[in-house]
Motif scaffolding. Structure first.
Motif, PDB file in Angstrom:
ATOM      1  N   ILE A  31      93.810  97.449  64.728  1.00 33.62           N
ATOM      2  CA  ILE A  31      95.255  97.242  64.809  1.00 33.62           C
ATOM      3  C   ILE A  31      96.061  98.228  65.744  1.00 33.62           C
ATOM      4  O   ILE A  31      96.893  97.821  66.446  1.00 33.62           O
ATOM      5  CB  ILE A  31      95.731  97.607  63.301  1.00 33.62           C
ATOM      6  N   GLN A  32      95.332  99.162  66.103  1.00 34.82           N
ATOM      7  CA  GLN A  32      96.021 100.340  66.931  1.00 34.82           C
ATOM      8  C   GLN A  32      94.583 101.352  67.432  1.00 34.82           C
ATOM      9  O   GLN A  32      93.816 101.597  66.690  1.00 34.82           O
ATOM     10  CB  GLN A  32      96.958 101.129  66.296  1.00 34.82           C
ATOM     11  N   MET A  33      94.793 101.768  68.585  1.00 29.80           N
ATOM     12  CA  MET A  33      93.871 102.682  69.217  1.00 29.80           C
ATOM     13  C   MET A  33      94.784 103.703  69.918  1.00 29.80           C
ATOM     14  O   MET A  33      95.824 103.591  70.371  1.00 29.80           O
ATOM     15  CB  MET A  33      92.696 102.167  69.852  1.00 29.80           C
ATOM     16  N   GLY A  34      94.309 104.858  69.985  1.00 25.35           N
ATOM     17  CA  GLY A  34      94.963 106.109  70.697  1.00 25.35           C
ATOM     18  C   GLY A  34      94.357 107.127  70.898  1.00 25.35           C
ATOM     19  O   GLY A  34      93.068 107.471  70.677  1.00 25.35           O
ATOM     20  N   TRP A  35      94.780 108.196  71.420  1.00 24.65           N
ATOM     21  CA  TRP A  35      94.494 109.530  71.623  1.00 24.65           C
ATOM     22  C   TRP A  35      95.252 110.657  71.030  1.00 24.65           C
ATOM     23  O   TRP A  35      96.446 110.673  71.457  1.00 24.65           O
ATOM     24  CB  TRP A  35      94.184 109.714  73.132  1.00 24.65           C
ATOM     25  N   TYR A  36      94.796 111.670  70.637  1.00 24.41           N
ATOM     26  CA  TYR A  36      95.165 112.766  70.128  1.00 24.41           C
ATOM     27  C   TYR A  36      94.480 114.049  70.966  1.00 24.41           C
ATOM     28  O   TYR A  36      93.582 113.679  71.407  1.00 24.41           O
ATOM     29  CB  TYR A  36      95.166 113.065  68.566  1.00 24.41           C
ATOM     30  N   ARG A  37      95.144 115.263  71.059  1.00 26.27           N
ATOM     31  CA  ARG A  37      94.658 116.176  71.673  1.00 26.27           C
ATOM     32  C   ARG A  37      94.899 117.555  70.877  1.00 26.27           C
ATOM     33  O   ARG A  37      95.830 117.594  70.165  1.00 26.27           O
ATOM     34  CB  ARG A  37      94.905 116.354  73.000  1.00 26.27           C
ATOM     35  N   GLN A  38      94.050 118.539  71.092  1.00 26.52           N
ATOM     36  CA  GLN A  38      94.080 119.778  70.412  1.00 26.52           C
ATOM     37  C   GLN A  38      93.778 120.651  71.148  1.00 26.52           C
ATOM     38  O   GLN A  38      92.785 121.064  71.818  1.00 26.52           O
ATOM     39  CB  GLN A  38      93.284 119.797  68.957  1.00 26.52           C
ATOM     40  N   ALA A  39      94.773 121.511  71.550  1.00 21.37           N
ATOM     41  CA  ALA A  39      94.690 122.726  72.636  1.00 21.37           C
ATOM     42  C   ALA A  39      94.342 124.183  71.820  1.00 21.37           C
ATOM     43  O   ALA A  39      94.377 124.078  70.599  1.00 21.37           O
ATOM     44  CB  ALA A  39      95.955 122.924  73.309  1.00 21.37           C
TER      45      ALA A  39
END
Length: 119
Positions: A31-39
């Motif tokens: 349905i959906q793909m994405g990217w998250y990030r954590q500094a």
């Protein structure tokens, strides 16, 4: 369902990197793909999302520099990151919201890939 992320690394400010995420397993549809990030020392934040119809959403901090795309045939997504800044440094996590063949739609996460931008 498994997500395999790749493409992180060390780059100088102003450089580019391309992250890839491949989904595999008992997938009926994505349905959906994405990217998250954590500094370091910060909460995980959204970077970019793309839906199955191609709609995209970006964090304000990356608009105009990052581009998310997908390859439906390969159940994969890519994040092209240009004009990188030191503040883009962090662990980038791929995520996918998936219709599986065995449970109700749910989110899955990859293992994370480290992006380091030096000044």
């Amino acid at each position: 369902v498994q997500l395999q992320a790749s493409g992180g690394g060390l780059v100088q400010a102003g450089g580019s990197l391309r992250l890839s995420c491949a989904a595999s397993g008992s997938i009926f549809s994505i349905i959906q793909m994405g990217w998250y990030r954590q500094a370091p020392g910060k909460q995980r934040e959204l970077v970019a999302l793309i839906t199955n119809d191609g709609s995209t959403d970006y964090a304000d901090s990356v608009k105009g520099r990052f581009t998310i795309s997908k390859d439906n045939a390969k159940n994969s997504a890519h994040l092209q990151m240009n004009s990188l800044k030191p503040e883009d440094t962090g662990v980038y996590y791929c995520t996918a919201y998936v219709n599986t063949t065995y449970v109700s739609p749910r989110s899955f996460w990859g293992q994370g890939t480290l992006v380091t931008v030096s000044s």
